[in-house]
Every structure is written in structure tokens, then in C-alpha cells.
Scaffold this motif. Structure first.
Motif, PDB file in Angstrom:
ATOM      1  N   ASN A 121     -35.847 -30.214   7.290  1.00 28.97           N
ATOM      2  CA  ASN A 121     -36.474 -28.901   7.235  1.00 28.97           C
ATOM      3  C   ASN A 121     -36.679 -28.287   8.627  1.00 28.97           C
ATOM      4  O   ASN A 121     -36.744 -27.063   8.757  1.00 28.97           O
ATOM      5  CB  ASN A 121     -37.815 -28.980   6.498  1.00 28.97           C
ATOM      6  CG  ASN A 121     -37.629 -29.037   4.996  1.00 28.97           C
ATOM      7  OD1 ASN A 121     -36.788 -28.350   4.440  1.00 28.97           O
ATOM      8  ND2 ASN A 121     -38.410 -29.872   4.329  1.00 28.97           N
ATOM      9  N   SER A 122     -36.790 -29.129   9.655  1.00 29.16           N
ATOM     10  CA  SER A 122     -36.860 -28.593  11.019  1.00 29.16           C
ATOM     11  C   SER A 122     -35.554 -27.910  11.380  1.00 29.16           C
ATOM     12  O   SER A 122     -35.538 -26.794  11.921  1.00 29.16           O
ATOM     13  CB  SER A 122     -37.155 -29.719  12.023  1.00 29.16           C
ATOM     14  OG  SER A 122     -38.430 -30.261  11.807  1.00 29.16           O
ATOM     15  N   TRP A 123     -34.456 -28.589  11.085  1.00 29.88           N
ATOM     16  CA  TRP A 123     -33.138 -27.974  11.308  1.00 29.88           C
ATOM     17  C   TRP A 123     -33.021 -26.676  10.528  1.00 29.88           C
ATOM     18  O   TRP A 123     -32.550 -25.655  11.057  1.00 29.88           O
ATOM     19  CB  TRP A 123     -32.050 -28.955  10.876  1.00 29.88           C
ATOM     20  CG  TRP A 123     -30.679 -28.358  10.825  1.00 29.88           C
ATOM     21  CD1 TRP A 123     -29.809 -28.208  11.863  1.00 29.88           C
ATOM     22  CD2 TRP A 123     -30.030 -27.801   9.676  1.00 29.88           C
ATOM     23  NE1 TRP A 123     -28.654 -27.598  11.430  1.00 29.88           N
ATOM     24  CE2 TRP A 123     -28.764 -27.330  10.091  1.00 29.88           C
ATOM     25  CE3 TRP A 123     -30.398 -27.649   8.347  1.00 29.88           C
ATOM     26  CZ2 TRP A 123     -27.863 -26.730   9.221  1.00 29.88           C
ATOM     27  CZ3 TRP A 123     -29.501 -27.051   7.473  1.00 29.88           C
ATOM     28  CH2 TRP A 123     -28.248 -26.595   7.906  1.00 29.88           C
ATOM     29  N   LEU A 124     -33.455 -26.675   9.276  1.00 26.50           N
ATOM     30  CA  LEU A 124     -33.349 -25.495   8.425  1.00 26.50           C
ATOM     31  C   LEU A 124     -34.118 -24.314   9.008  1.00 26.50           C
ATOM     32  O   LEU A 124     -33.603 -23.189   9.077  1.00 26.50           O
ATOM     33  CB  LEU A 124     -33.871 -25.823   7.028  1.00 26.50           C
ATOM     34  CG  LEU A 124     -33.763 -24.726   5.972  1.00 26.50           C
ATOM     35  CD1 LEU A 124     -32.314 -24.542   5.544  1.00 26.50           C
ATOM     36  CD2 LEU A 124     -34.626 -25.071   4.765  1.00 26.50           C
ATOM     37  N   LEU A 125     -35.332 -24.543   9.453  1.00 22.73           N
ATOM     38  CA  LEU A 125     -36.155 -23.453   9.990  1.00 22.73           C
ATOM     39  C   LEU A 125     -35.595 -22.919  11.300  1.00 22.73           C
ATOM     40  O   LEU A 125     -35.638 -21.713  11.560  1.00 22.73           O
ATOM     41  CB  LEU A 125     -37.595 -23.916  10.165  1.00 22.73           C
ATOM     42  CG  LEU A 125     -38.399 -24.054   8.866  1.00 22.73           C
ATOM     43  CD1 LEU A 125     -39.738 -24.738   9.123  1.00 22.73           C
ATOM     44  CD2 LEU A 125     -38.619 -22.683   8.217  1.00 22.73           C
ATOM     45  N   ILE A 126     -35.063 -23.792  12.131  1.00 17.98           N
ATOM     46  CA  ILE A 126     -34.455 -23.323  13.382  1.00 17.98           C
ATOM     47  C   ILE A 126     -33.203 -22.497  13.096  1.00 17.98           C
ATOM     48  O   ILE A 126     -32.952 -21.462  13.742  1.00 17.98           O
ATOM     49  CB  ILE A 126     -34.140 -24.515  14.306  1.00 17.98           C
ATOM     50  CG1 ILE A 126     -35.426 -25.022  14.956  1.00 17.98           C
ATOM     51  CG2 ILE A 126     -33.133 -24.118  15.375  1.00 17.98           C
ATOM     52  CD1 ILE A 126     -36.067 -24.041  15.933  1.00 17.98           C
ATOM     53  N   GLN A 127     -32.405 -22.913  12.118  1.00 21.63           N
ATOM     54  CA  GLN A 127     -31.245 -22.115  11.746  1.00 21.63           C
ATOM     55  C   GLN A 127     -31.677 -20.749  11.213  1.00 21.63           C
ATOM     56  O   GLN A 127     -31.028 -19.728  11.486  1.00 21.63           O
ATOM     57  CB  GLN A 127     -30.407 -22.858  10.691  1.00 21.63           C
ATOM     58  CG  GLN A 127     -29.793 -24.155  11.172  1.00 21.63           C
ATOM     59  CD  GLN A 127     -28.972 -23.980  12.433  1.00 21.63           C
ATOM     60  OE1 GLN A 127     -28.113 -23.118  12.518  1.00 21.63           O
ATOM     61  NE2 GLN A 127     -29.253 -24.806  13.431  1.00 21.63           N
ATOM     62  N   PHE A 128     -32.750 -20.728  10.460  1.00 25.47           N
ATOM     63  CA  PHE A 128     -33.295 -19.467   9.957  1.00 25.47           C
ATOM     64  C   PHE A 128     -33.644 -18.532  11.112  1.00 25.47           C
ATOM     65  O   PHE A 128     -33.315 -17.337  11.086  1.00 25.47           O
ATOM     66  CB  PHE A 128     -34.535 -19.770   9.108  1.00 25.47           C
ATOM     67  CG  PHE A 128     -35.192 -18.555   8.498  1.00 25.47           C
ATOM     68  CD1 PHE A 128     -34.560 -17.833   7.499  1.00 25.47           C
ATOM     69  CD2 PHE A 128     -36.445 -18.154   8.917  1.00 25.47           C
ATOM     70  CE1 PHE A 128     -35.169 -16.711   6.933  1.00 25.47           C
ATOM     71  CE2 PHE A 128     -37.069 -17.047   8.358  1.00 25.47           C
ATOM     72  CZ  PHE A 128     -36.417 -16.321   7.369  1.00 25.47           C
ATOM     73  N   ILE A 129     -34.279 -19.075  12.141  1.00 22.70           N
ATOM     74  CA  ILE A 129     -34.628 -18.261  13.312  1.00 22.70           C
ATOM     75  C   ILE A 129     -33.368 -17.742  13.997  1.00 22.70           C
ATOM     76  O   ILE A 129     -33.277 -16.557  14.349  1.00 22.70           O
ATOM     77  CB  ILE A 129     -35.487 -19.074  14.301  1.00 22.70           C
ATOM     78  CG1 ILE A 129     -36.834 -19.431  13.669  1.00 22.70           C
ATOM     79  CG2 ILE A 129     -35.708 -18.280  15.592  1.00 22.70           C
ATOM     80  CD1 ILE A 129     -37.671 -20.382  14.516  1.00 22.70           C
TER      81      ILE A 129
END
Length: 354
Positions: A121-129
Motif C-alpha cells: 500500500n505504500s507503493w500504491l499511495l506513492i504511485q497515486f501521488i
């Protein structure tokens, strides 16, 4: 043949990605390595020849932790002017980074990796940003939403990595402060594998730390530091939880989403204290993501529970994945497709802080 000395934080998947090679080739060159084992600093390994075009975008191919987050934080600041703030530190002194995107009056908070083995989920949120700021710069839409206009209406507060120590332990089998390993191994009954570890470095579950049914939850949870579910000796004893608490008390969030990764469900209630709109909002999130809205889980003392109890505003625990944690890398594609529209849809909710 090129040689490499393993550094602290290295994993087999990270090295394969960095040197653009396949795991099978890396293992063939290094028979002493295990596909499921940890790499230990100082070990000499051989690197196969790189293969061009091996990896594609929008899929996570390696473990994402605080070192990767720091690289992205610097890149986002230099290339896109994204502001970040260390809102606290973990038990072992790792910064807990908050990212801020947008200038609007409606404030929304997203958080991820409360549990060490949910680091995807950390990877996911950074990709979202990354996608948000790219769309903003190019004045583009995303899923039909005008991103520059959206970011004039909302300010997103995002903490991608609430539990950096737990994530590092799961990914590498150790933490940067070697002297802490004796404590951790004691909590883990001497075992040197940590896929099951969801707590922080002191064996406290950060999503069982909240003053919302904490005593009731503690009665059915471990009564000592443990790899999972132990809520500590009292609510908010852990610096990671206090950092999120202080941020939430400081800012006037309209609504919050805490990402976890087990079940593809959306939990939206707490003891009937949630606003009446919460069910409809959860159904909207369910429609765009295919996740199932569920009123509440059979647990208490979570961040979402406390937010609803404290502010009487919508709070959601969103389970982005399905399977056993830590989820395999290939789960990232499904998480991307389902969770990105969910996060965007939540930006369109009314401002409950007005």
C-alpha cells in the motif's frame, strides 16, 4: 562477470530490478541464494547480464520501504514541488513522512502500511501521488476527473508508510539498528522469518492502539509484545500512532481512508456513530473498485474507529488486496486497477468539515 556486495536493505527482488535481470538468472549465477530467503550485508554475489525491456510500468517488482520512499520523496519535491513533512519518527528513529498535494479547503487523509506485511500500500499511495502531480502539470483528466480543478478544491494529506520499521523487518529480515534484533527475535520466539509480522519494532499493532474500544479489544488480544494484534499497555503509547493522532487533531479532515490489504472490503461504520451518509459513500467506493462495503469488522481500537468516534465524520478502512500477506508482487496490478479509482472517488465526497 560483475560482482556485487550486498548492502543493508537489499533484497533479491530489488537487485533484479536495479540490474534489470530475472530472478531465475540471479539464482542460477548464485546457487547459495534462496528465492524466498533474505540477503545479508557483506555477501558477495554475481550479477547476470541485464535484459532490456524486462519490466513494465505500474507494477511493483520489489519491496517498497523507507529507502525507496526517500528516493521518491526527493524526486517529487525536485520535479513537481510536492511538499513533505516529517510528522514524527518510528520506534527506531525512521521519519514518518507526510505528503501534501492540492490547495483546496476540503482536507482528506490517506494512510498506508499500518502493518509491516502490508507494505504494497505504500507503493500504491506513492504511485497515486506521482500520477496526480503529472496529470496536474499536463492539465489532464484521470478517470474522467479534471485533476487540476480537483486539486484546487481539495488538499490531500498522505502518509504512505506509517510503520517503516515493521515493513523493513518483513522485507529484509532485520532492521537498521542491529542492537534491536535481540528484542525482536525474542518477540518472534527466535524465528528469523517475518512474513507474518504486522506490528512495529516493539511488537505493538499500530491499528490496535486507538482509544475506541481499546479495553474491549485488549481482552481478546495478546497481553505482551507480539508480531500481531497486541495493542500495547495503553492507547497511543507508540510514536507512530501518536504522530498520526497529532496530525489528525491538528488538521480538520473531512474524511479519512486507512489502507490495509486483506479481503477487498470497505469498512465504514463504528458502533453506529458514523454519519448517515457513510453507507452511501462506501457503496460509491464499492462501485468504482469492486470491493464489498461492510459496516464493521469484528474488531475495535482501529484508527478509523477512533476517527468516527472522535469527529463523527466518515472514516473508512479499505482492504486493497486478497490473499495472504505480504501479498505477491503481481497483486500490485490488481490493486492499481481497483484502488486508484476508489481514491479518486473519495475526493468527490462532500466536505464534512464545514
Amino acid at each position: 562477470m560483475k560482482e556485487y556486495t550486498v548492502q543493508l536493505g537489499d533484497t533479491l527482488a530489488k537487485l533484479c530490478y536495479r540490474y534489470q535481470t530475472r530472478k531465475e538468472d540471479m539464482l542460477a549465477k548464485n546457487p547459495s541464494l534462496s528465492s524466498n530467503g533474505y540477503l545479508y550485508p557483506g555477501k558477495r554475489i554475481y550479477l547476470p547480464e541485464p535484459i532490456k525491456g524486462l519490466y513494465q510500468e505500474n507494477i511493483c517488482y520489489y519491496e517498497y520501504g523507507f529507502r525507496e520512499l526517500e528516493k521518491d520523496r526527493i524526486e517529487l519535491s525536485v520535479q513537481h514541488g510536492v511538499t513533505s513533512e516529517a510528522i514524527g519518527t518510528s520506534r527506531l528513529g525512521t521519519p514518518i513522512w507526510l505528503f501534501r498535494i492540492g490547495t483546496g479547503h476540503k482536507k482528506i487523509f490517506y494512510s498506508g502500511t499500518w502493518h509491516g506485511n502490508e507494505w504494497l500500500n505504500s507503493w500504491l499511495l506513492i504511485q497515486f501521488i506521482h500520477i496526480l502531480v503529472q496529470k496536474q502539470a499536463k492539465e489532464e483528466t484521470w478517470y474522467g476527473i479534471d485533476i487540476p480543478a480537483l486539486l484546487k478544491e481539495v488538499t490531500l494529506y498522505i502518509v504512505p508508510l506509517v510503520n517503516p520499521d515493521g515493513a523493513e523487518l518483513v522485507q529484509t529480515g532485520r532492521v537498521a539498528k542491529e542492537k534491536e534484533m535481540a528484542r525482536i527475535l525474542s518477540i518472534n520466539d527466535g524465528m528469523k522469518t517475518f512474513d507474518h509480522w504486522s506490528a512495529n519494532a516493539y511488537g505493538v499493532d499500530l491499528n490496535h492502539q486507538w482509544p475506541a474500544g481499546w479495553k474491549e479489544e485488549a481482552r481478546t488480544s495478546p497481553n505482551r509484545p507480539f508480531p500481531r494484534h497486541y495493542g500495547g499497555i495503553a492507547p497511543l503509547t507508540e510514536p507512530e500512532a501518536r504522530a498520526i493522532y497529532e496530525l489528525t487533531m491538528r488538521e480538520d479532515f473531512s474524511h479519512v481512508i486507512a489502507l490495509h490489504s486483506q479481503g477487498e472490503e470497505i469498512y465504514w461504520g463504528y458502533r453506529g456513530l458514523e454519519p448517515e451518509e457513510s453507507k452511501t459513500l462506501a457503496e460509491r467506493l464499492g462501485r468504482v473498485s469492486s470491493y464489498e462495503p461492510v459496516h464493521t469488522a469484528n474488531s475495535q481500537a482501529g484508527y478509523k474507529d477512533w476517527f468516527i468516534k472522535e469527529f463523527r465524520r466518515p472514516g473508512f478502512t479499505v482492504e486493497t488486496g486478497r490473499g495472504q500477506n505480504p501479498l505477491p508482487f503481481q497483486s500490485s496490478a490488481r490493486m492499481w486497477v481497483t484502488a486508484m479509482p476508489l481514491l479518486l472517488e473519495s475526493c468527490l465526497f462532500p466536505n464534512f468539515a464545514t
